[in-house]
Write an enzyme that holds these catalytic residues in place. Sequence first.
Site, short mmCIF file in Angstrom:
data_model
loop_
_atom_site.label_atom_id
_atom_site.label_comp_id
_atom_site.label_asym_id
_atom_site.label_seq_id
_atom_site.Cartn_x
_atom_site.Cartn_y
_atom_site.Cartn_z
N CYS A 259 6.56 -13.02 26.38
CA CYS A 259 5.82 -12.58 25.18
C CYS A 259 4.45 -11.99 25.48
CB CYS A 259 5.70 -13.74 24.20
SG CYS A 259 7.29 -14.22 23.52
N1 LIG Z 1 11.39 -16.63 25.16
C1 LIG Z 1 10.63 -16.71 24.10
O1 LIG Z 1 9.87 -17.67 23.97
C2 LIG Z 1 10.65 -15.67 23.01
C3 LIG Z 1 10.03 -15.96 21.82
C4 LIG Z 1 10.04 -15.03 20.80
C5 LIG Z 1 10.67 -13.80 21.00
N2 LIG Z 1 11.28 -13.51 22.17
C6 LIG Z 1 11.94 -12.22 22.27
O2 LIG Z 1 13.35 -12.38 22.21
C7 LIG Z 1 14.00 -11.42 23.05
C8 LIG Z 1 14.86 -12.13 24.06
O3 LIG Z 1 14.05 -12.98 24.86
P1 LIG Z 1 14.61 -14.17 25.71
O4 LIG Z 1 13.42 -14.97 26.13
O5 LIG Z 1 15.72 -14.84 25.01
O6 LIG Z 1 15.19 -13.37 26.98
P2 LIG Z 1 16.19 -13.93 28.10
O7 LIG Z 1 16.00 -13.04 29.29
O8 LIG Z 1 16.05 -15.40 28.24
O9 LIG Z 1 17.63 -13.66 27.47
C9 LIG Z 1 18.12 -12.38 27.18
C10 LIG Z 1 19.59 -12.35 27.56
O10 LIG Z 1 20.14 -11.11 27.13
C11 LIG Z 1 21.11 -10.73 28.07
N3 LIG Z 1 21.43 -9.31 27.91
C12 LIG Z 1 20.84 -8.23 28.44
N4 LIG Z 1 21.44 -7.11 28.01
C13 LIG Z 1 22.43 -7.50 27.18
C14 LIG Z 1 23.40 -6.79 26.42
N5 LIG Z 1 23.45 -5.46 26.41
N6 LIG Z 1 24.26 -7.51 25.68
C15 LIG Z 1 24.24 -8.86 25.68
N7 LIG Z 1 23.34 -9.57 26.39
C16 LIG Z 1 22.44 -8.90 27.12
C17 LIG Z 1 20.51 -11.11 29.40
O11 LIG Z 1 21.50 -11.23 30.42
C18 LIG Z 1 19.85 -12.46 29.05
O12 LIG Z 1 20.71 -13.54 29.30
C19 LIG Z 1 12.88 -10.59 23.64
O13 LIG Z 1 12.67 -9.45 22.86
C20 LIG Z 1 11.67 -11.50 23.55
O14 LIG Z 1 10.46 -10.79 23.50
C21 LIG Z 1 11.30 -14.43 23.20
#
Ligand SMILES: NC(=O)c1ccc[n+]([C@@H]2O[C@H](COP(=O)([O-])OP(=O)(O)OC[C@H]3O[C@@H](n4cnc5c(N)ncnc54)[C@H](O)[C@@H]3O)[C@@H](O)[C@H]2O)c1
Length: 426
Positions: A259
């Site tokens: 983030c």
């Molecule tokens: N981690 C946090 O605390 C948090 C909090 C709020 C918002 N976010 C937002 O949420 C989103 C995801 O973050 P995250 O932390 O879960 O990321 P992450 O990397 O933990 O998980 C994302 C997953 O998506 C998969 N992926 C990639 N391309 C894909 C596709 N085409 N189809 C299906 N799966 C696919 C990846 O392999 C991965 O497992 C981001 O935009 C992030 O900014 C994260």
Amino acid sequence: MRVVIAGQGYVGLPLAVRAAEVGHQVVGYDVDERRIKRLAVGESYVEDIPGERLRPLLDGGRYLPTADPGDVAGFDVAVITVPTPLRDGAPDLSFIEASAKLLARHLKRGATVVLESTTYPGTTEELLAPLLEAGSGLRAGADFHLGYSPERIDPGNPQWKLENTPKVVSGTTPEGLAAVDGFYGQLVERTVPVSSCKEAELTKLLENTFRHVNIALVNELAMFAHDLGIDVWEAIDAASTKPFGFLRFTPGPGVGGHCLPIDPSYLSWRVERALGQSFRFVELANDVNSHMPDYVVRRLAEALNQRRRSVNGSRVLLLGLAYKKNTGDARETPAARIVELLTRQGAEVRAADPHVVAGVHVAEPHDAGPLATVHRVEATPEELAAADAVVLLADHDEFDYAAVTAHARYVLDCRHRLTGAAVEVL
Ligand SMILES: NC(=O)c1ccc[n+]([C@@H]2O[C@H](COP(=O)([O-])OP(=O)(O)OC[C@H]3O[C@@H](n4cnc5c(N)ncnc54)[C@H](O)[C@@H]3O)[C@@H](O)[C@H]2O)c1
């Protein structure tokens, strides 16, 4: 309902589990086959979701983790929770685009698609809607519902979970908002509807930029206070007693995770693109926070110098590689830069972190270099005593802090967790 969650990471997995627990038929789709294989045998890589929560859902057939795009077919609701990184300083929306193209092929009349990935205002309507429409031949708002709902997952937070954290929801039409609100209303205690997707998208960026700017403020203050011989931590504690108009933020070795190092730049990129103006607060916060690892190394060099040692040849033990306490998330972690700087200056760097498991989040391309090669040890009394300096970067509860103060010759405590004659705080 049949629910598809595209992306089974820190955001997508808790959402999939929650949706299955309230009774939906959930498909957790991810392109990472290693992750899917682990999930399929009830192994979770997200601390907040223990394997015990996964297994009954798998056994009962309510949750299907899959890397097969064909399993996406027939959904009533699909949620996109894929990464939104920066590439050369600009938003990289290729993961959202790939998900949109896949979902579009299976989109049916009356279904609902929600974007949760953090992104700049306008993405849902200007990027996602056209892709879904082009791939399905249907029209957003008329034939299917579309909305945006920002994620507020705080990994490792024992108090605020998905269920009890209010969830902002939006839709491209009033009917879309009602569909999105209805879906999340089953998963969380309180939803917060806003009037359009752009407000919801901006809400997320406001929240993260607020944290980023305030952390930069206390980081800069900590550096000045140190040079002035003033205890910034005591001042922060004292200020925190003010019952109104002050929120506590604490200094640290830099920001990490998906983030803070990334999301504010989505906002500044958008402002620059749309208005031709720079978002000065974001740029300043980026500048201060991204230089904190350099400051940590400088403080360490000064401390070693006082002990007639140089960084070159010193043995340095880092405690905590994750960007945040009690999590294994090492994405964008400032520890990577600290390892790199110390190694370049000739230090013998060792690191202890019970949460960060090689090959999980350490294997992100940008982190792989320094963190993949750093010598990993346990923080035993022998390791602590053998180090010329110990640096506490992430104050995981598992560390034995009494042992740290008893055995370490010198500690640079970046988290204000320790006291003792050999301890210096950031
Ligand atoms: N981690 C946090 O605390 C948090 C909090 C709020 C918002 N976010 C937002 O949420 C989103 C995801 O973050 P995250 O932390 O879960 O990321 P992450 O990397 O933990 O998980 C994302 C997953 O998506 C998969 N992926 C990639 N391309 C894909 C596709 N085409 N189809 C299906 N799966 C696919 C990846 O392999 C991965 O497992 C981001 O935009 C992030 O900014 C994260």
